[in-house]
Design an enzyme around this catalytic site. Sequence first.
Site, PDB file in Angstrom:
ATOM      1  N   LYS A 168      -5.402  13.030  -1.723  1.00  0.00           N
ATOM      2  CA  LYS A 168      -4.718  13.516  -0.533  1.00  0.00           C
ATOM      3  C   LYS A 168      -3.246  13.122  -0.528  1.00  0.00           C
ATOM      4  CE  LYS A 168      -8.899  12.317   2.052  1.00  0.00           C
ATOM      5  NZ  LYS A 168      -9.280  11.182   1.191  1.00  0.00           N
ATOM      6  N   VAL A 182      -2.657   6.957  -0.286  1.00  0.00           N
ATOM      7  CA  VAL A 182      -2.384   5.832   0.610  1.00  0.00           C
ATOM      8  C   VAL A 182      -3.445   4.735   0.539  1.00  0.00           C
ATOM      9  CG1 VAL A 182      -3.584   6.710   2.669  1.00  0.00           C
ATOM     10  CG2 VAL A 182      -1.506   5.324   2.925  1.00  0.00           C
ATOM     11  N   TYR A 183      -4.622   5.020  -0.011  1.00  0.00           N
ATOM     12  CA  TYR A 183      -5.666   4.000  -0.063  1.00  0.00           C
ATOM     13  C   TYR A 183      -5.224   2.861  -0.982  1.00  0.00           C
ATOM     14  CZ  TYR A 183      -8.787   7.584   1.945  1.00  0.00           C
ATOM     15  OH  TYR A 183      -9.362   8.539   2.733  1.00  0.00           O
ATOM     16  N   SER A 184      -5.050   1.698  -0.397  1.00  0.00           N
ATOM     17  CA  SER A 184      -4.596   0.510  -1.122  1.00  0.00           C
ATOM     18  C   SER A 184      -3.298   0.797  -1.868  1.00  0.00           C
ATOM     19  CB  SER A 184      -5.693   0.033  -2.100  1.00  0.00           C
ATOM     20  OG  SER A 184      -5.502  -1.308  -2.469  1.00  0.00           O
ATOM     21  N   ARG A 185      -2.461   1.670  -1.240  1.00  0.00           N
ATOM     22  CA  ARG A 185      -1.146   2.027  -1.781  1.00  0.00           C
ATOM     23  C   ARG A 185      -1.216   2.432  -3.257  1.00  0.00           C
ATOM     24  NH1 ARG A 185       3.911   1.355   0.696  1.00  0.00           N
ATOM     25  NH2 ARG A 185       3.584   1.745   2.921  1.00  0.00           N
TER      26      ARG A 185
END
Length: 326
Positions: free
Chosen positions: A87, A58-61
Amino acid sequence: MIYARLGASGLKVSRICLGMMSYGDPGAREWFLGEDAAEPIVRRAVEAGVTFFDTADVYSRGVSEEITGRLLARLFPRREDYVLATKVYSPMGEGPNERGLSRKHVLAGIDASLARLGTDYVDLYQIHRFDPETPVEETMEALHDVVRSGRARYIGASSMYAWQFAKMQHAAQVNGWTRFVSMQNHYNLVYREEEREMIPLCLDQGVGVIPWSPLARGLLAGDQERGARRETARGGSDLFADKLYREADFDVVEVVRAIAKERGLPPARIALAWLLAKPAVTAPIVGATKERHLEDAIAAVDVTLSDDEVARLEEPYRPHPILGHS
């Protein structure tokens, strides 16, 4: 750099983990660093002996995973030389099955992460949060299958209640599935609620603790003043931090600053040294957008606090509501 086993597992990691959340698409968040800006920081970490790197889908998609994969492939001669963690859980699309910990999303998630990372496996595959909508048996069996297929070597979990973590571990144990070796939780000098149940559970079960936000979103770096607005690019837009910390936490910050002044050290090193000395903690996950952030983290490994200093640091703590599980 010092290396330690991750909990009771055989996996050895550097005692500082470089968090890769800050490296992504600068167009999405002002404080994200693109690949070119991130490379000198990651290179310095590698030169200092850091071998443990943490990201998430999910970090910066997904852009963080792409940058992480490319940088580590350039900076290490062999894939075996570093420990890579990512993750699964958070929304990665608009569809109802593009989030959570269902078997469908876990198996799709690992394949997508590996493609972005440009590798055949991750060393540590973590669930980003607890999913109340999916039976724990479904999640644990899916994670076991990820390990059995060779796409991950170990599995870990992140912030949740201790009873939820125990329930998932129990499901794995009774079914002969892979158990979690790590817990990535919210733990620092101004948020110590994890000491009540989660950390004793991890110590009892041989689970390594790899805390996120070890400097409380920069609060424990001593750069912020009581009652003042956060002036950094991240601080000015970090609404999450406003939910996590409060004015009374500056009572702790003031002691950190005082001991740092006595030692002639930056406050961040004192706060990280306190965390590194906790018996459950294997490696704090440190974010760095400047090389000095990384230098403080690396140097903190060699700082030993006296019993008196630890007592002074812990005395001003005031209980918090449970934060960071959602």
